[in-house]
Design a protein around this motif. Sequence first.
Motif, PDB file in Angstrom:
ATOM      1  N   THR A  89      10.274   4.946  -0.465  1.00  0.00           N
ATOM      2  CA  THR A  89      10.323   4.712  -1.838  1.00  0.00           C
ATOM      3  C   THR A  89      11.391   5.691  -2.236  1.00  0.00           C
ATOM      4  O   THR A  89      11.749   6.747  -1.404  1.00  0.00           O
ATOM      5  CB  THR A  89       8.957   5.106  -2.546  1.00  0.00           C
ATOM      6  N   SER A  90      11.705   5.928  -3.743  1.00  0.00           N
ATOM      7  CA  SER A  90      12.773   6.618  -3.880  1.00  0.00           C
ATOM      8  C   SER A  90      12.176   8.159  -3.945  1.00  0.00           C
ATOM      9  O   SER A  90      12.921   8.963  -4.530  1.00  0.00           O
ATOM     10  CB  SER A  90      13.458   6.090  -5.315  1.00  0.00           C
ATOM     11  N   ARG A  91      10.813   8.140  -4.292  1.00  0.00           N
ATOM     12  CA  ARG A  91      10.120   9.580  -4.349  1.00  0.00           C
ATOM     13  C   ARG A  91       9.384   9.858  -2.859  1.00  0.00           C
ATOM     14  O   ARG A  91       8.378  10.401  -2.981  1.00  0.00           O
ATOM     15  CB  ARG A  91       9.070   9.475  -5.405  1.00  0.00           C
ATOM     16  N   GLN A  92      10.373   9.749  -1.702  1.00  0.00           N
ATOM     17  CA  GLN A  92      10.009  10.144  -0.442  1.00  0.00           C
ATOM     18  C   GLN A  92       8.611   9.366   0.027  1.00  0.00           C
ATOM     19  O   GLN A  92       7.755   9.896   0.891  1.00  0.00           O
ATOM     20  CB  GLN A  92       9.770  11.624  -0.483  1.00  0.00           C
ATOM     21  N   GLY A  93       7.923   8.594  -0.576  1.00  0.00           N
ATOM     22  CA  GLY A  93       6.893   7.716  -0.259  1.00  0.00           C
ATOM     23  C   GLY A  93       7.121   6.768   0.944  1.00  0.00           C
ATOM     24  O   GLY A  93       8.313   6.330   1.039  1.00  0.00           O
ATOM     25  N   VAL A  94       5.980   6.475   1.374  1.00  0.00           N
ATOM     26  CA  VAL A  94       5.983   5.060   2.465  1.00  0.00           C
ATOM     27  C   VAL A  94       5.100   4.252   1.964  1.00  0.00           C
ATOM     28  O   VAL A  94       4.097   4.351   1.531  1.00  0.00           O
ATOM     29  CB  VAL A  94       5.675   5.578   3.749  1.00  0.00           C
TER      30      VAL A  94
ATOM     31  N   ALA B 143      -6.886   6.294   8.068  1.00  0.00           N
ATOM     32  CA  ALA B 143      -7.684   7.451   8.042  1.00  0.00           C
ATOM     33  C   ALA B 143      -7.749   7.900   9.389  1.00  0.00           C
ATOM     34  O   ALA B 143      -7.755   9.411   9.733  1.00  0.00           O
ATOM     35  CB  ALA B 143      -9.023   7.403   7.389  1.00  0.00           C
ATOM     36  N   GLU B 144      -8.034   7.304  10.489  1.00  0.00           N
ATOM     37  CA  GLU B 144      -8.063   7.594  11.747  1.00  0.00           C
ATOM     38  C   GLU B 144      -7.144   8.436  12.345  1.00  0.00           C
ATOM     39  O   GLU B 144      -6.993   9.381  13.244  1.00  0.00           O
ATOM     40  CB  GLU B 144      -8.430   6.800  12.660  1.00  0.00           C
ATOM     41  N   GLY B 145      -5.878   8.175  11.551  1.00  0.00           N
ATOM     42  CA  GLY B 145      -4.536   8.813  12.094  1.00  0.00           C
ATOM     43  C   GLY B 145      -4.056   9.816  10.921  1.00  0.00           C
ATOM     44  O   GLY B 145      -2.991  10.416  11.282  1.00  0.00           O
ATOM     45  N   GLY B 146      -4.994  10.221  10.342  1.00  0.00           N
ATOM     46  CA  GLY B 146      -4.687  11.413   9.383  1.00  0.00           C
ATOM     47  C   GLY B 146      -3.854  10.852   8.424  1.00  0.00           C
ATOM     48  O   GLY B 146      -3.326  11.756   7.572  1.00  0.00           O
ATOM     49  N   VAL B 147      -3.748   9.616   7.739  1.00  0.00           N
ATOM     50  CA  VAL B 147      -3.065   9.338   6.779  1.00  0.00           C
ATOM     51  C   VAL B 147      -3.837   8.658   5.766  1.00  0.00           C
ATOM     52  O   VAL B 147      -4.916   8.048   5.812  1.00  0.00           O
ATOM     53  CB  VAL B 147      -2.058   7.690   7.208  1.00  0.00           C
ATOM     54  N   GLN B 148      -3.540   9.321   4.387  1.00  0.00           N
ATOM     55  CA  GLN B 148      -4.260   9.244   3.082  1.00  0.00           C
ATOM     56  C   GLN B 148      -3.618   7.978   2.144  1.00  0.00           C
ATOM     57  O   GLN B 148      -2.224   7.928   2.502  1.00  0.00           O
ATOM     58  CB  GLN B 148      -4.470  10.234   2.308  1.00  0.00           C
ATOM     59  N   SER B 149      -4.006   7.268   1.444  1.00  0.00           N
ATOM     60  CA  SER B 149      -3.495   6.282   0.547  1.00  0.00           C
ATOM     61  C   SER B 149      -2.892   7.381  -0.755  1.00  0.00           C
ATOM     62  O   SER B 149      -3.615   8.485  -0.913  1.00  0.00           O
ATOM     63  CB  SER B 149      -4.430   5.363   0.100  1.00  0.00           C
ATOM     64  N   GLY B 150      -1.855   7.029  -1.335  1.00  0.00           N
ATOM     65  CA  GLY B 150      -1.325   7.534  -2.345  1.00  0.00           C
ATOM     66  C   GLY B 150      -2.145   7.240  -3.815  1.00  0.00           C
ATOM     67  O   GLY B 150      -3.303   6.555  -3.732  1.00  0.00           O
ATOM     68  N   VAL B 151      -1.585   7.484  -5.024  1.00  0.00           N
ATOM     69  CA  VAL B 151      -2.015   6.968  -6.206  1.00  0.00           C
ATOM     70  C   VAL B 151      -1.169   6.234  -7.021  1.00  0.00           C
ATOM     71  O   VAL B 151       0.145   6.400  -6.905  1.00  0.00           O
ATOM     72  CB  VAL B 151      -2.655   8.014  -6.901  1.00  0.00           C
ATOM     73  N   CYS B 152      -1.508   5.482  -7.896  1.00  0.00           N
ATOM     74  CA  CYS B 152      -0.685   4.810  -8.809  1.00  0.00           C
ATOM     75  C   CYS B 152      -1.400   5.110 -10.311  1.00  0.00           C
ATOM     76  O   CYS B 152      -2.346   5.483 -10.419  1.00  0.00           O
ATOM     77  CB  CYS B 152      -0.418   3.285  -8.713  1.00  0.00           C
ATOM     78  N   GLY B 153      -0.539   4.514 -11.335  1.00  0.00           N
ATOM     79  CA  GLY B 153      -1.249   4.526 -12.590  1.00  0.00           C
ATOM     80  C   GLY B 153      -1.207   5.987 -13.376  1.00  0.00           C
ATOM     81  O   GLY B 153      -0.553   6.937 -12.993  1.00  0.00           O
ATOM     82  N   PRO B 154      -2.200   6.084 -14.348  1.00  0.00           N
ATOM     83  CA  PRO B 154      -1.925   7.466 -15.157  1.00  0.00           C
ATOM     84  C   PRO B 154      -2.510   8.727 -14.505  1.00  0.00           C
ATOM     85  O   PRO B 154      -3.722   9.014 -14.785  1.00  0.00           O
ATOM     86  CB  PRO B 154      -2.749   6.956 -16.416  1.00  0.00           C
ATOM     87  N   ARG B 155      -2.030   9.150 -13.518  1.00  0.00           N
ATOM     88  CA  ARG B 155      -2.498  10.330 -12.762  1.00  0.00           C
ATOM     89  C   ARG B 155      -1.359  11.229 -12.069  1.00  0.00           C
ATOM     90  O   ARG B 155      -0.400  10.729 -12.002  1.00  0.00           O
ATOM     91  CB  ARG B 155      -3.602  10.076 -11.877  1.00  0.00           C
ATOM     92  N   VAL B 156      -1.812  12.379 -11.792  1.00  0.00           N
ATOM     93  CA  VAL B 156      -0.842  13.195 -10.946  1.00  0.00           C
ATOM     94  C   VAL B 156      -0.523  12.585  -9.686  1.00  0.00           C
ATOM     95  O   VAL B 156      -1.111  12.172  -8.928  1.00  0.00           O
ATOM     96  CB  VAL B 156      -1.223  14.505 -10.897  1.00  0.00           C
TER      97      VAL B 156
ATOM     98  N   MET C 272       0.799  -1.240  -0.023  1.00  0.00           N
ATOM     99  CA  MET C 272      -0.138  -0.016  -0.109  1.00  0.00           C
ATOM    100  C   MET C 272       0.987   1.167  -0.160  1.00  0.00           C
ATOM    101  O   MET C 272       1.580   1.429   0.631  1.00  0.00           O
ATOM    102  CB  MET C 272      -0.880  -0.031   1.127  1.00  0.00           C
ATOM    103  N   ARG C 273       0.721   1.958  -0.974  1.00  0.00           N
ATOM    104  CA  ARG C 273       1.369   3.364  -1.307  1.00  0.00           C
ATOM    105  C   ARG C 273       0.759   4.352  -0.217  1.00  0.00           C
ATOM    106  O   ARG C 273      -0.633   4.484  -0.531  1.00  0.00           O
ATOM    107  CB  ARG C 273       1.763   3.695  -2.563  1.00  0.00           C
ATOM    108  N   LEU C 274       1.280   5.102   0.502  1.00  0.00           N
ATOM    109  CA  LEU C 274       0.718   6.180   1.173  1.00  0.00           C
ATOM    110  C   LEU C 274       1.009   7.642   0.535  1.00  0.00           C
ATOM    111  O   LEU C 274       1.975   7.652   0.000  1.00  0.00           O
ATOM    112  CB  LEU C 274       1.090   6.121   2.764  1.00  0.00           C
ATOM    113  N   ARG C 275      -0.043   8.371   0.818  1.00  0.00           N
ATOM    114  CA  ARG C 275       0.284   9.896   0.568  1.00  0.00           C
ATOM    115  C   ARG C 275       1.118  10.600   1.131  1.00  0.00           C
ATOM    116  O   ARG C 275       0.795  11.075   2.430  1.00  0.00           O
ATOM    117  CB  ARG C 275      -1.134  10.492   0.477  1.00  0.00           C
TER     118      ARG C 275
END
Length: 286
Positions: free
Chosen positions: A56-61, A79-92, A24-27
């Motif tokens: 990750t190499s781009r500062q991700g967790v 979400a309860e701890g203020g952590v959101q998921s990141g994104v993958c695929g064709p998007r910013v 799981m990639r986090l934001r």
Amino acid sequence: MAVDYAALKAGGFMRQKQKDTFSMRLRVVGGTVTVKQLETIAAVAKKYGEDYVHLTSRQGVEIPFIKLEDIDSVKAELAEGGVQSGVCGPRVRTVTACQGGRCCPSGCIDALEIAVALDERYFGRQLPHKFKFGVTGCQNNCLKAEENDVGVKGGLTVAWNPDSCIFCGVCEKVCRGNAITITGDRIELDTDKCNHCGRCVKSCPSGAWEGKSGYILSFGGTFGNCIQKGAELLPIIEDEETLFRVTDAAVEFFAEFADRGERFAKTIERIGWDKLQERLEVAYRG
């Protein structure tokens, strides 16, 4: 029940080689995570993963080894701890940044502040391919801005005030671009050689050099299988309003002209660097 793997990937869950298991990639915006978020991430990794995270190499967790049946619970507890998921695929993607001027003596801009603003403006936007922003605080370029589709680098537009100058020669010595020349009681600045690093301003003992913060942008950078350095197409930008007009123009150019699965650099090459520059200059002028 059928599993929508594409939707899971878009939401930051990347399939592992193990069956029904995901990393799981986090934001993480600008490489900054609060203590509360760290505690939440650690608890979830311990409970649902294998008691570790990957940086990750781009500062991700990323939290590896999340089971399919636990995904909803993982998202809720994060979400309860203020952590959101990141994104993958064709998007910013999530915007990366160094700490910039809020902490670093070399910083010419608050890189994190700009990264947060860019992230709020573009994060997760659907595009023909992935699109990356990177923000670095100065010409030391810790974040390697030119490796991004759009890179933002902090800089200073400098000016010399002769009334405050003691002609110590420090500015001439520290200028790595040989843009400063002292002749008698005059100092000459070669603006063609100046790269806006601001070392003259930061090292001047009498305040004779003054600097105005700005943003140096690069476009079309990539890293990975195909490496290309982003190109600087505009003068330094001195205000956020212009900065965001220009980044809007770059994103819209990509959205309009890119083929599916084509990176920004390839789109620019196919459509023409001159076409992109025309769009950017219109945005720059406002």
